[in-house]
Design an enzyme around this catalytic site. Structure first.
Site, mmCIF file in Angstrom:
data_model
loop_
_atom_site.group_PDB
_atom_site.id
_atom_site.type_symbol
_atom_site.label_atom_id
_atom_site.label_comp_id
_atom_site.label_asym_id
_atom_site.label_seq_id
_atom_site.Cartn_x
_atom_site.Cartn_y
_atom_site.Cartn_z
ATOM 1 N N THR A 1 -36.212 -70.420 -59.929
ATOM 2 C CA THR A 1 -36.689 -69.026 -59.856
ATOM 3 C C THR A 1 -35.899 -68.216 -58.842
ATOM 4 O O THR A 1 -35.756 -67.007 -58.979
ATOM 5 C CB THR A 1 -38.189 -69.034 -59.490
ATOM 6 O OG1 THR A 1 -38.882 -69.588 -60.592
ATOM 7 C CG2 THR A 1 -38.738 -67.658 -59.197
ATOM 8 N N TYR B 1 -40.388 -65.494 -67.091
ATOM 9 C CA TYR B 1 -38.995 -65.057 -66.898
ATOM 10 C C TYR B 1 -38.061 -66.258 -67.080
ATOM 11 O O TYR B 1 -38.504 -67.404 -67.235
ATOM 12 C CB TYR B 1 -38.824 -64.466 -65.486
ATOM 13 C CG TYR B 1 -39.322 -65.416 -64.430
ATOM 14 C CD1 TYR B 1 -38.515 -66.441 -63.946
ATOM 15 C CD2 TYR B 1 -40.630 -65.329 -63.950
ATOM 16 C CE1 TYR B 1 -38.987 -67.355 -63.019
ATOM 17 C CE2 TYR B 1 -41.102 -66.241 -63.019
ATOM 18 C CZ TYR B 1 -40.280 -67.237 -62.571
ATOM 19 O OH TYR B 1 -40.747 -68.152 -61.669
ATOM 20 N N THR C 1 -38.671 -74.560 -57.664
ATOM 21 C CA THR C 1 -39.742 -75.109 -56.822
ATOM 22 C C THR C 1 -40.573 -76.180 -57.544
ATOM 23 O O THR C 1 -41.236 -76.975 -56.889
ATOM 24 C CB THR C 1 -40.704 -73.992 -56.359
ATOM 25 O OG1 THR C 1 -41.309 -73.390 -57.506
ATOM 26 C CG2 THR C 1 -39.974 -72.940 -55.538
ATOM 27 N N ASP C 2 -40.499 -76.207 -58.877
ATOM 28 C CA ASP C 2 -41.404 -77.102 -59.616
ATOM 29 C C ASP C 2 -41.191 -78.572 -59.265
ATOM 30 O O ASP C 2 -42.160 -79.338 -59.178
ATOM 31 C CB ASP C 2 -41.228 -76.907 -61.128
ATOM 32 C CG ASP C 2 -41.862 -75.607 -61.614
ATOM 33 O OD1 ASP C 2 -42.524 -74.928 -60.806
ATOM 34 O OD2 ASP C 2 -41.690 -75.272 -62.802
ATOM 35 N N LYS D 1 -45.704 -79.258 -53.854
ATOM 36 C CA LYS D 1 -46.086 -77.935 -54.363
ATOM 37 C C LYS D 1 -47.566 -77.970 -54.711
ATOM 38 O O LYS D 1 -47.999 -78.838 -55.468
ATOM 39 C CB LYS D 1 -45.227 -77.585 -55.581
ATOM 40 C CG LYS D 1 -45.448 -76.171 -56.089
ATOM 41 C CD LYS D 1 -44.492 -75.802 -57.222
ATOM 42 C CE LYS D 1 -44.715 -74.343 -57.621
ATOM 43 N NZ LYS D 1 -43.796 -73.897 -58.678
ATOM 44 N N GLU E 1 -59.915 -106.959 -54.442
ATOM 45 C CA GLU E 1 -59.208 -108.251 -54.426
ATOM 46 C C GLU E 1 -58.642 -108.584 -55.807
ATOM 47 O O GLU E 1 -57.555 -109.112 -55.951
ATOM 48 C CB GLU E 1 -60.189 -109.336 -53.998
ATOM 49 C CG GLU E 1 -59.667 -110.128 -52.811
ATOM 50 C CD GLU E 1 -60.731 -111.057 -52.293
ATOM 51 O OE1 GLU E 1 -61.406 -110.623 -51.344
ATOM 52 O OE2 GLU E 1 -60.876 -112.161 -52.846
#
Ligand code: SIN
Length: 330
Positions: A17, A31, A97-98, A170, A288
């Site tokens: 982005t 976008y 950023t993903d 994120k 366990e």
């Protein structure tokens, strides 16, 4: 500062982005990520010339949701080449950023340098009113030239906060304050244009890490099985049929396993590591019965980070005790 005293920083662009283009200044969703080149990005922040000698390189220009293992390897190898050069003092990676948290953790484990490496992105496209990318890039370069950033491992700089690549995640789909370290906090901040550190990550990274991807051309397949009410063994069987050599079980709570899936995991014949879908907290050894079946546990790594660590360790061993030791160490 005199121009001759400025450090040399390479901006390695991968898309996201921060290089995204929308139809209007108010369009914040839908976008195209990775539309502008590194030259376009740098032209938008002439202030960088006051901070460092900047050079730009385009590794790819994509939405980070589509990053492949092959690309991750190429990025690590290119970073290591750049960091080995005497005329490079640090690297800033522009990234979507993903999946930034995954790339940051992978590089934190595989780069062989104490020089600063800083990932940066944006939550609003470059065309947005109040785009966050330009200031984030300026801040990332400030972090990269700061002497205190050396030896801190791979860092993420977003929204005035500096995070360890190991711990950052994120947490929100749209908010500019999306990045957090849900088991801790930022290592530092940028305030008044200055870098302030308060904490360090104590887990081994970069030069102390045993993982080296020099010459590695592929990573072992590791799939994540995400539990839910009504789960059955279908995805475990599908992952194994696809050639998975390891499974991360994103369990409920503290890595709990749905009883309808437990037998499939026990019979899988590959390394199974329990993590949690909760978003924070430690996953411990647990029942366990799970230990007897050889299930390992991810400590406080989220499933997507646990997957990367398991891929790296499977390059050299699938011995359960050794793999568990790696999860407790890194
Ligand atoms: C991406 O991860 O490439 C798109 C989303 C973003 O960068 O915020």
């Amino acid at each position: 500062m005199e121009k001759t005293e400025l450090k040399n920083i390479v901006i390695l662009a991968t898309g996201g982005t921060i290089a995204g283009k929308a139809a209007s200044g108010t369009q914040m969703t839908g976008y195209t990520a990775g539309a502008y080149s590194v030259a376009d990005l740098l032209a938008g922040v002439p202030e960088l010339g006051e901070l460092a000698h900047i050079s730009g390189e385009q590794l790819c220009n994509i939405d980070s949701s589509s990053i492949t293992d092959a690309l991750l390897l190429r990025l690590a190898q290119r970073c290591n080449e750049l960091l080995a050069q005497d005329d490079v003092d640090g690297v800033v990676i522009t990234h979507g950023t993903d999946t930034m948290e995954e790339t940051a953790f992978f590089l934190n484990l595989t780069l062989k340098s104490a020089k600063p490496v800083v990932l940066v992105g944006a939550m609003r496209p470059a065309t947005a009113v109040s785009a966050d990318g330009p200031l984030n890039i300026i801040n990332a370069v400030k972090v990269a030239v700061d002497a205190a950033s050396a030896g801190q491992g791979v860092l993420v700089m977003m929204n005035d906060e500096i995070y360890s690549g190991r711990d950052v995640t994120k947490t929100n789909t749209a908010n500019v304050a999306t990045f957090k370290a849900t088991n801790g906090g930022p290592l530092g901040f940028i305030v008044g244009g200055e870098v302030h550190y308060y904490y360090r990550s104590v887990r081994p990274h970069t030069l102390q890490s045993e993982f080296d991807v020099t010459g590695v051309t592929a990573l072992p397949r590791v799939d994540i099985i995400y539990t839910h009410i009504g789960e059955d063994r279908v995805f475990v069987d599908a992952a194994l049929a696809a050639g998975a050599r390891g499974l991360i079980y994103a369990g409920s709570g503290m890595g709990s396993i749905h009883e309808a899936v437990e037998a499939a995991l026990a019979e899988a014949g590959v390394v199974v590591v329990r993590s949690s879908r909760t978003g924070s907290g430690i996953v411990a050894a647990g029942l366990e019965r799970w230990q007897e079946q050889g299930f390992l546990y991810a400590d406080n790594l989220n499933p997507q980070k646990a997957r990367l660590l398991l891929q790296l360790v499977l390059l050299r061993t699938q011995e359960r005790n050794e793999v568990q030791g790696v999860f407790l160490k890194y």
